[in-house]
Enzyme design. Structure first.
Site, PDB file in Angstrom:
ATOM      1  N   LYS A  41       0.838  -1.210   0.000  1.00  0.00           N
ATOM      2  CA  LYS A  41       0.000   0.000   0.000  1.00  0.00           C
ATOM      3  C   LYS A  41       0.869   1.255   0.000  1.00  0.00           C
ATOM      4  CE  LYS A  41      -0.337  -0.120   5.059  1.00  0.00           C
ATOM      5  NZ  LYS A  41      -1.195  -0.465   6.199  1.00  0.00           N
ATOM      6  N   ARG A 137     -10.510   0.044  15.144  1.00  0.00           N
ATOM      7  CA  ARG A 137     -10.398   0.893  13.962  1.00  0.00           C
ATOM      8  C   ARG A 137     -11.434   0.395  12.961  1.00  0.00           C
ATOM      9  NH1 ARG A 137      -4.775   1.182  10.604  1.00  0.00           N
ATOM     10  NH2 ARG A 137      -5.144  -1.072  10.530  1.00  0.00           N
ATOM     11  N   TYR A 270      15.016  31.269   6.605  1.00  0.00           N
ATOM     12  CA  TYR A 270      13.849  31.955   7.161  1.00  0.00           C
ATOM     13  C   TYR A 270      13.889  31.960   8.681  1.00  0.00           C
ATOM     14  CZ  TYR A 270      11.471  31.373   2.608  1.00  0.00           C
ATOM     15  OH  TYR A 270      11.106  31.417   1.302  1.00  0.00           O
ATOM     16  N   MET A 319      10.871  25.074   1.242  1.00  0.00           N
ATOM     17  CA  MET A 319      10.015  24.214   0.426  1.00  0.00           C
ATOM     18  C   MET A 319      10.822  23.386  -0.588  1.00  0.00           C
ATOM     19  SD  MET A 319       6.648  25.432  -1.571  1.00  0.00           S
ATOM     20  CE  MET A 319       5.221  24.405  -1.629  1.00  0.00           C
TER      21      MET A 319
HETATM   22  C1  LIG Z   1      -0.474  -1.401   6.928  1.00  0.00           C
HETATM   23  C2  LIG Z   1      -0.982  -2.691   7.416  1.00  0.00           C
HETATM   24  C3  LIG Z   1      -0.110  -3.782   7.555  1.00  0.00           C
HETATM   25  C4  LIG Z   1       1.383  -3.671   7.428  1.00  0.00           C
HETATM   26  O1  LIG Z   1       1.902  -3.138   8.624  1.00  0.00           O
HETATM   27  P1  LIG Z   1       3.466  -3.091   8.915  1.00  0.00           P
HETATM   28  O2  LIG Z   1       3.561  -2.730  10.347  1.00  0.00           O
HETATM   29  O3  LIG Z   1       4.047  -2.064   8.015  1.00  0.00           O
HETATM   30  O4  LIG Z   1       4.004  -4.441   8.624  1.00  0.00           O
HETATM   31  C5  LIG Z   1      -0.666  -4.995   7.885  1.00  0.00           C
HETATM   32  N1  LIG Z   1      -1.994  -5.147   8.096  1.00  0.00           N
HETATM   33  C6  LIG Z   1      -2.840  -4.107   8.003  1.00  0.00           C
HETATM   34  C7  LIG Z   1      -4.276  -4.334   8.260  1.00  0.00           C
HETATM   35  C8  LIG Z   1      -2.370  -2.850   7.674  1.00  0.00           C
HETATM   36  O5  LIG Z   1      -3.217  -1.818   7.597  1.00  0.00           O
END
Ligand SMILES: *Cc1c(COP(=O)(O)O)cnc(C)c1O
Length: 378
Positions: A41, A137, A270, A319
């Site tokens: 992801k 969550r 800055y 930036m």
């Molecule tokens: C992002 C995610 C992972 C991977 O987590 P890591 O700590 O980077 O290995 C695994 N399972 C779910 C549900 C996630 O959202």
């Protein structure tokens, strides 16, 4: 794009061979029964979604996890085969695309399950069930056993798997270890109850990176490897029971664009937050916070490497540019390469993330779209 153009200003180099090495290391510590689902992801945590998935495919990986529908579609459009699980919510209006692209949707909670069922799709939707064992969550409450059983029997779904997620697997406190164990037992009890009812649960999975490192005696069908696949820990000195040799895959580079001498009491950038205490030589570097190098690293004594030597970032990060002190480094000239993230300890992602008051996952996944990307495999 030519190498000259790619490396003209600020760029990321990904060493795919290191990802292969990390995958091999992860395999050593997971149960023989478990396969590895690779989490790609967020543009593979800033490492390049398609390039990383292609490399993993070559290495025999057939299971991928993404966060969004679009990430899944991007993999398919680039000819990635195998199973692609969308870990998060997909808008009900776009569910037909999940089927069209042969993706697997996560059932994120009870309400979502009902909405999907009410679509009365002509073809069963391939899903994994997410179970909430305490993170709160997403997930179907682990206590809703009858509800979960009904999903397995529903005409709406082809339930290919069931999974949950740890929320404190990276913590060494007794209380947190106890909580992770509680999550394991909630998940295991549910699986057992389904089995008692002769339900084929499909693939089970619970551990992500810190679950793999710290709860590696669990043996589910899959583990979900994210951050450690990229060769780093989420945090410096994080709780890690497994001895695993990781190699960071990502390096971040930029160029020196100019050098100047400043006098005692002259200020830099800055806000005039940096004031020279003596005559100094400073250099300007072609990268800034719009490239994802966090502005809150300003004034944190963060290091970069120039010609193999350590230099400190001084003054506010701008930036598109930042300044470094090169008083003690000889022969620095415009065009020289500056390494901002790499394998050396002073510029490891864990070190930079700590100074930026975040974790490496955020630091790397937020590297900017203006950077050029190059992949090597050696
Ligand atoms: C992002 C995610 C992972 C991977 O987590 P890591 O700590 O980077 O290995 C695994 N399972 C779910 C549900 C996630 O959202």
């Amino acid at each position: 794009m030519s190498d000259e153009l790619l490396k003209g200003r600020a760029w990321v180099e990904i060493n795919l061979a290191n990802i292969g090495h990390n995958l091999h290391e992860i395999k050593k510590i997971v149960s023989e029964k478990s396969n590895i689902m690779t989490v790609v992801k967020a543009n593979a945590y800033g490492h390049g979604l398609v390039e990383v998935a292609q490399k993993l495919s070559q290495l025999g990986i057939t299971d991928f996890a993404v966060a969004t529908l679009q990430e899944g579609i991007q993999l398919r459009e680039n000819h990635i085969t195998g199973n692609i699980l969308i870990l998060g919510y997909t808008d009900i209006k776009n569910i037909h695309l999940v089927t069209e692209y042969d993706l697997i949707q996560t059932v994120v909670d009870e309400q979502y399950a009902k909405s999907l069922r009410d679509l009365s799709l002509t073809k069963k939707l391939n899903v994994h069930l997410k179970i909430n064992t305490g993170m709160n969550r997403i997930g179907i409450n682990y206590k809703n056993i009858q509800f979960i059983k009904n999903l397995y029997c529903s005409n709406a779904f082809n339930v290919l798997g069931i999974f949950s997620h740890f929320c404190v697997a990276d913590s060494a406190t007794l209380e947190d270890i106890q909580f992770s164990k509680e999550q394991i037992s909630r998940f295991d009890d549910l699986i057992q109850k389904l089995k008692d009812d002769h339900i084929d649960t499909g693939f089970t999975h619970l551990q992500s990176s810190y679950g793999i490192l710290n709860y590696h005696d669990s043996n589910y069908d899959f583990v979900r490897a994210g951050i450690i696949l990229y060769g780093i820990h989420s945090e410096k000195d994080s709780f890690c029971l497994s001895n695993i040799s990781l190699k960071p895959a990502l390096s971040l580079y930029a160029r020196i664009t100019g050098i100047k001498e400043i006098e005692k009491d002259d200020t830099v950038s800055y806000g005039r937050k940096y004031k020279a205490t003596k005559k100094e030589k400073i250099a300007t570097v072609s990268i800034g916070y719009a490239d994802g190098y966090p502005r809150n690293l300003s004034g944190k004594h963060v290091k970069v490497l120039v010609n193999g030597k350590e230099a400190e970032v001084i003054g506010r990060i701008c930036m598109d540019q930042l300044m470094i002190c090169v008083t003690d480094i000889d022969n620095v000239k415009p065009g020289d390469i500056v390494t901002l993230i790499g394998e050396q300890s002073c510029i490891r992602a864990e070190e930079i993330a700590e100074k930026a008051e975040t974790i490496t996952n955020e630091l790397l996944s937020r590297l900017g779209s203006r950077l050029n990307y190059m992949w090597i495999d050696e």
